[in-house]
Design a protein around this motif. Structure first.
Motif, PDB file in Angstrom:
ATOM      1  N   SER A  24       0.909  -1.127  -0.031  1.00 22.32           N
ATOM      2  CA  SER A  24       0.099  -0.133  -0.021  1.00 22.32           C
ATOM      3  C   SER A  24       1.088   1.494   0.192  1.00 22.32           C
ATOM      4  O   SER A  24       0.915   1.819  -0.371  1.00 22.32           O
ATOM      5  N   ILE A  25       1.672   1.061   0.901  1.00 18.81           N
ATOM      6  CA  ILE A  25       2.680   2.544   1.618  1.00 18.81           C
ATOM      7  C   ILE A  25       3.505   3.036  -0.196  1.00 18.81           C
ATOM      8  O   ILE A  25       3.680   4.281  -0.828  1.00 18.81           O
ATOM      9  N   ILE A  62       0.527   4.065  -2.707  1.00 16.73           N
ATOM     10  CA  ILE A  62       0.872   5.833  -2.442  1.00 16.73           C
ATOM     11  C   ILE A  62       2.352   6.793  -2.333  1.00 16.73           C
ATOM     12  O   ILE A  62       1.867   8.190  -3.108  1.00 16.73           O
ATOM     13  N   GLN A  64      -4.096   7.701   0.434  1.00  9.85           N
ATOM     14  CA  GLN A  64      -4.649   6.806   1.054  1.00  9.85           C
ATOM     15  C   GLN A  64      -5.851   5.871   0.853  1.00  9.85           C
ATOM     16  O   GLN A  64      -5.802   4.447   0.686  1.00  9.85           O
ATOM     17  N   ASN A 117      -5.752   1.891  -1.100  1.00 12.68           N
ATOM     18  CA  ASN A 117      -6.577   0.485   0.251  1.00 12.68           C
ATOM     19  C   ASN A 117      -7.518   0.599  -0.482  1.00 12.68           C
ATOM     20  O   ASN A 117      -8.094  -0.839   0.324  1.00 12.68           O
ATOM     21  N   LYS A 124       1.003  11.179   6.875  1.00 13.96           N
ATOM     22  CA  LYS A 124       2.050  10.162   6.584  1.00 13.96           C
ATOM     23  C   LYS A 124       2.250   9.505   7.855  1.00 13.96           C
ATOM     24  O   LYS A 124       2.644   8.041   8.391  1.00 13.96           O
ATOM     25  N   TYR A 177      -0.240   8.387   9.895  1.00 14.22           N
ATOM     26  CA  TYR A 177      -0.803   6.981   9.665  1.00 14.22           C
ATOM     27  C   TYR A 177      -0.593   5.734   9.226  1.00 14.22           C
ATOM     28  O   TYR A 177      -0.816   4.801   9.818  1.00 14.22           O
TER      29      TYR A 177
END
Length: 188
Positions: free
Chosen positions: A80-81, A84, A100, A104, A156, A159
């Motif tokens: 995911s990151i 992103i 995000q 996601n 971030k 997060y």
């Protein structure tokens, strides 16, 4: 968690969503649905809304997913990151919270669609739930019972803290859960 066990959690969700599991465009549909989810915060996401009218992060995300098949430069499943970060480099002015959620939710929908392999062929994609984070929104933040910035304004650093809290919560409740995405599927 076994596929059959997870199906019981996912069945109701899939039934009530508009993912169109029999579509020949699973990536496009997953991103379109995720985009609609991001727009729930549209009054707090002016930059995302402006971009979504022209040079859209959702089109770029679709191109990126179709190009990479969800495999990174090290030939490993993409996280995911990582997705992103790629979007953030391309669209630095767009709110992190929007990116995000777009990423996601897209990964969540692709994972759910991949459970229904006979009707949606995603076999060419490297869908790895272990690499996916939980989409952050107000309900997820309230389940953590800690004070956090609203998802539309999250950055971030926070997060990453929230994802760590989700991981700790899952480890405390059930040692066998290997993905933060399952927090969303089980507790949402």
């Amino acid at each position: 968690m076994e596929k059959n066990e997870l199906n019981s959690y996912c069945y109701h969700f899939l039934l009530n969503s508009t993912l169109q599991p029999k579509s020949i465009y699973p990536v496009k549909n997953a991103i379109a649905r995720a985009h609609r989810d991001v727009l729930t915060g549209r009054y707090h996401l002016p930059n995302y809304c402006d971009f979504s009218k022209t040079d859209s992060p959702k089109e770029y995300l679709e191109e990126l997913i179709n190009k990479t098949k969800l495999i990174n430069q090290n030939n490993e499943p993409i996280s995911s990151i990582e997705l992103i970060d790629i979007l953030q480099k391309k669209y630095p002015s767009i709110e992190f919270g929007a990116l995000q959620k777009l990423v996601n939710m897209t990964l969540k929908y692709l994972y759910l669609l991949s459970l229904d392999t006979p009707s949606t062929d995603l076999s060419e994609y490297c869908i790895d739930i272990k690499k996916y984070d939980c989409p952050i929104d107000s309900k997820i933040l309230s389940l953590l019972e800690k004070s956090h910035t609203p998802w539309t304004r999250i950055q971030k650093e926070e997060y990453i803290i929230v994802q760590k809290e989700i991981k700790e919560y899952l480890e405390e409740k059930n040692k066998t859960i290997e993905s933060n995405l399952l927090f969303d599927l089980i507790y949402y």
